[in-house]
Scaffold this active site. Structure first.
Site, short mmCIF file in Angstrom:
data_model
loop_
_atom_site.label_atom_id
_atom_site.label_comp_id
_atom_site.label_asym_id
_atom_site.label_seq_id
_atom_site.Cartn_x
_atom_site.Cartn_y
_atom_site.Cartn_z
N LYS A 16 0.85 -1.19 0.00
CA LYS A 16 0.00 0.00 0.00
C LYS A 16 0.88 1.24 0.00
O LYS A 16 1.85 1.32 0.77
CB LYS A 16 -0.92 0.02 1.23
CG LYS A 16 -1.74 1.30 1.37
CD LYS A 16 -2.57 1.30 2.63
CE LYS A 16 -1.75 1.26 3.88
NZ LYS A 16 -0.96 2.54 4.07
N GLY A 105 6.13 1.64 6.11
CA GLY A 105 5.01 2.47 5.69
C GLY A 105 4.33 1.96 4.44
O GLY A 105 3.60 2.70 3.78
N GLY A 107 2.43 -0.94 4.56
CA GLY A 107 1.27 -1.71 4.98
C GLY A 107 1.38 -3.20 4.76
O GLY A 107 0.36 -3.87 4.56
N ASP A 143 -4.97 0.14 8.91
CA ASP A 143 -4.72 -0.09 7.50
C ASP A 143 -5.47 -1.31 6.95
O ASP A 143 -5.57 -1.48 5.73
CB ASP A 143 -3.23 -0.30 7.23
CG ASP A 143 -2.45 1.00 7.24
OD1 ASP A 143 -3.10 2.07 7.28
OD2 ASP A 143 -1.21 0.96 7.19
#
Length: 290
Positions: A16, A105, A107, A143
């Site tokens: 992501k 970062g 995900g 998330d």
């Protein structure tokens, strides 16, 4: 065991990328409120799911050593949560090949959990709606609901208020992780008072990568500056990306991976090759994100 269940399911849990991330507030329970635009890459972790009496997890791949065990593992937590919520009376043999770095970062763990919810719901024949899966996913992490959709979206609240963005074009990207992990909790602590600014409305006529990049320049990642303060290597990545012919370079999520948007996938591939040669210690990938 239901003999009509398929013998196995194979899925990809995509990385992501937060194209923009505004921190709009903080709840009394400590959760930060976000307003974010996210897309999902054509690369990720590979997972397989087969029926079994109990749960078992096998982990391999480049980043296997960073995957937590037991109750800290989001895949197993997602599987158990779905079993409890659905009343399923079986388990699963799960295998994951970890290709998304953790603490980047991107995900990775959350996408694995989202993929697990979707795959096991199919494997077990669970009749839960997407709204029910989103609510369940939100109990696992901010998330996780986003990963259930796996396509361009805007998420608000703590990640559970989702609006799909079907008109956003596929984006040629380079992803770079400098092999340094950043703690999300510490990034938010360093941020301090939430800036409180929501994202502008996403135009419906963003027809190409340049138009998307131009719109994103009216937005920020509010966590970029505090993450760089904790890990200067992020700033080094952004500087290196900015020297390539990209439209925009920015950190994704709470760091430490960064992305850059290019006109074409060929241009992204060329930039990725150049960066990988210059910085062999970095994880560098060219991809399309949707």
């Amino acid at each position: 065991m239901n003999e009509n269940l398929p013998p196995a399911l194979v899925r990809t849990a995509p990385a992501k990328i937060n194209l923009a991330l505004h921190v709009t507030g903080k709840r009394d329970d400590g959760y930060h409120l976000l307003d974010t635009l996210a897309v999902f890459a054509d690369l990720g972790d590979a997972l397989s799911f087969a029926p079994a009496e109990d749960f078992a997890l096998e982990v391999s791949g480049r980043f296997a050593e960073i995957v937590p065990d037991g109750a800290d593992n989001l895949i197993l937590r997602a599987a158990e949560a779905l079993k409890q919520a659905s009343g399923a009376r079986t388990g699963a043999q799960i295998a994951v090949t970890k290709e998304i770095p953790a603490g980047a970062g991107l995900g990775g763990g959350s996408s694995d959990a989202s993929t697990t919810l979707l795959a096991l719901a199919e494997l077990w024949g669970v009749g839960m709606s997407m709204d029910e899966l989103v609510a369940l996913g939100a109990t696992l992490g901010a998330d996780v609901p986003m990963g259930l959709f796996g396509r361009a979206l805007r998420a608000r609240g703590i990640g559970e208020e989702i609006t799909l963005l079907p008109s956003l074009p596929a984006l040629p990207l380079v992803l770079v992780w400098p092999a340094r992990v950043v703690s999300t909790g510490k990034v938010f602590q360093t941020l301090g008072q939430p800036p409180g600014r929501t994202l502008p409305e996403v135009p419906a006529n963003l027809g190409d990568a340049r138009a998307v990049a131009d719109f994103l320049k009216t937005t920020t990642n509010d966590l970029e500056a505090p993450a760089i303060a904790l890990e200067p290597a992020i700033g080094e990545v952004l500087e290196a990306l900015s020297k390539t012919p990209c439209h925009l370079a920015r950190m994704s999520g709470s760091g430490s991976a960064c992305f850059a948007i290019y006109e074409t996938l060929d241009a992204a591939g060329t930039a990725a090759e150049t960066l990988a040669r210059a910085h062999p210690q970095w994880w560098v990938r060219a991809t399309l994100a949707r």
